[in-house]
Scaffold this motif. Structure first.
Motif, short mmCIF file in Angstrom:
data_model
loop_
_atom_site.label_atom_id
_atom_site.label_comp_id
_atom_site.label_asym_id
_atom_site.label_seq_id
_atom_site.Cartn_x
_atom_site.Cartn_y
_atom_site.Cartn_z
N GLY A 154 -5.52 -3.76 0.19
CA GLY A 154 -4.64 -4.93 0.25
C GLY A 154 -4.28 -5.40 1.64
N LEU A 155 -4.72 -4.67 2.68
CA LEU A 155 -4.38 -5.09 4.06
C LEU A 155 -5.64 -5.58 4.79
CD1 LEU A 155 -1.78 -2.47 5.35
CD2 LEU A 155 -1.42 -4.60 4.10
N GLU B 270 -0.86 2.79 -4.52
CA GLU B 270 0.35 1.94 -4.51
C GLU B 270 1.22 2.21 -3.28
OE1 GLU B 270 0.93 -0.52 -6.44
OE2 GLU B 270 3.02 -1.00 -5.96
N GLU C 76 0.35 2.93 -0.43
CA GLU C 76 -0.23 2.37 0.80
C GLU C 76 0.57 1.17 1.30
OE1 GLU C 76 -4.23 3.32 2.15
OE2 GLU C 76 -4.71 1.91 0.53
N LYS C 77 1.29 0.54 0.37
CA LYS C 77 2.07 -0.64 0.77
C LYS C 77 3.12 -0.33 1.83
CE LYS C 77 1.37 -3.12 -3.58
NZ LYS C 77 1.91 -3.36 -4.94
N LYS D 192 2.54 1.02 4.49
CA LYS D 192 1.88 0.72 5.77
C LYS D 192 2.10 -0.74 6.19
CE LYS D 192 -1.63 4.19 4.69
NZ LYS D 192 -2.99 4.45 4.21
N ASN D 193 2.61 -1.52 5.24
CA ASN D 193 2.84 -2.94 5.51
C ASN D 193 4.33 -3.28 5.62
OD1 ASN D 193 1.56 -5.39 6.06
ND2 ASN D 193 1.82 -6.12 3.96
N ASN E 172 5.40 0.47 11.59
CA ASN E 172 5.54 0.36 10.15
C ASN E 172 6.12 1.68 9.61
OD1 ASN E 172 3.40 2.15 8.93
ND2 ASN E 172 2.03 0.82 10.13
N ILE F 171 9.20 -0.08 -0.09
CA ILE F 171 8.06 -0.87 -0.57
C ILE F 171 8.58 -2.05 -1.40
CG2 ILE F 171 6.12 -0.84 -2.21
CD1 ILE F 171 5.41 1.94 -1.10
N ASP F 172 9.59 -1.81 -2.22
CA ASP F 172 10.18 -2.90 -3.00
C ASP F 172 11.38 -3.54 -2.31
OD1 ASP F 172 8.27 -2.32 -4.87
OD2 ASP F 172 9.64 -1.55 -6.40
#
Lengths: 192, 192
Positions: free
Chosen positions: A28-29, B13, B15-16, B18-19, B34, B74-75
């Motif tokens: 997703g990145l 999931e 991995e988000k 990292k963003n 991050n 993440i959320d």
């Protein structure tokens, strides 16, 4: 107080791992992954998959291995797993690791140098499992990212299977699960 | 096999994280940090500073706490430590964490939800030390980065000391070491 200063210098120095670019993009990145966030990711992956290890492992040792396993890349850089690991490269990584751990007071780094050597040798149950988990994220990145890194680096199905079947040494259930997905990916044209 | 699929979905999931962008830049880097690479960094910081903890701690539990402590972002997103922690925000983080851990098979996530609640409450020796270490990197980033985040968010010396003196609850030697550096930074005009 002086000891804490030394540890703080170490903590600042290892930040450089956040700037070591790997060869796959997280799912997703758009950007490539760095080795620091990868190290976090494999620790949690190891923790959540620990019951799939073939042998009795000490998950706390495995997590320590994975926390430090890429620190040598600060001086040596990241290498794709499909490239042959030369003795020169490993020596460079070890030297880099030693430089970092020598920053710590009271020979605190010695146990971590030994842990890294154990990881690299890949012979103990802990090291076999840690090495298996280390290979997982790049596979997931390719499986869920149109095989971007396999294609870019011209990695064939044979190479993917040859290099990653080693996962079975750490976790047979994990490898069997991935085998199906990798066969499907090859059929779908995701490999070179 | 089905269980492994669930864990793999979880691994993808998270991995988000990292963003999720934080509010400081790692030393020497132009970009913001991050939360995934931050999580790795605090694990190693906790490991190397463990002898400075005030009380007897279980470093393996501390590392697990720190591996998962930011997953709720993440959320819910990242919040600067100087912003008041509202019950609404904490509820959002908990809900996000629960969503993630509910992806795991066999109620495997329950122990981690409890570990997160212990971390957030900050009352046990493990949680006090983990929370102390969590505050360290942003201080180092500011101390070695011209106070960039303090200035951007208009954080005064009083606020820096008020919020971070809590480090002393986990590690008095660490806080005393930082106190000197922070006083110097204030004199040098690094805070708002």
């Amino acid at each position: 107080m002086q000891d804490i200063d030394k540890v703080l210098d170490f903590i600042i120095e290892i930040e450089k791992l956040k700037n070591v670019q790997r060869k796959t993009r997280p799912v997703g990145l758009d950007r490539f992954e760095n080795s620091a966030e990868h190290s976090w990711h494999v620790c949690l992956a190891a923790l959540m998959l620990k019951d799939s290890a073939n042998e009795v492992i000490d998950i706390n040792r495995v997590i320590r291995m994975l926390l430090i396993h890429d620190l040598g890349e600060i001086d040596a850089g990241d290498t794709i797993i499909y490239q042959s690991e030369t003795p020169e490269l490993k020596a460079k990584e070890y030297a880099g690791l030693k430089r970092l751990f020598d920053m710590l007071p009271n020979n605190q780094g010695t146990e971590f140098l030994e842990l890294w050597l154990e990881f690299e040798a890949g012979m103990t149950p802990d090291a076999k499992y840690a090495k298996a988990i280390d290979r997982l994220p790049p596979l997931l990145h390719n499986l869920h990212g149109a095989g971007h890194s396999w294609k870019q680096h011209q990695i064939s199905k044979e190479m993917v299977f040859k290099v990653n079947s080693r996962i079975a040494q750490g976790s047979e259930p994990l490898w069997h699960n991935l085998e199906d997905k990798l066969n499907q990916a090859a059929s779908d044209g995701l490999m070179a």
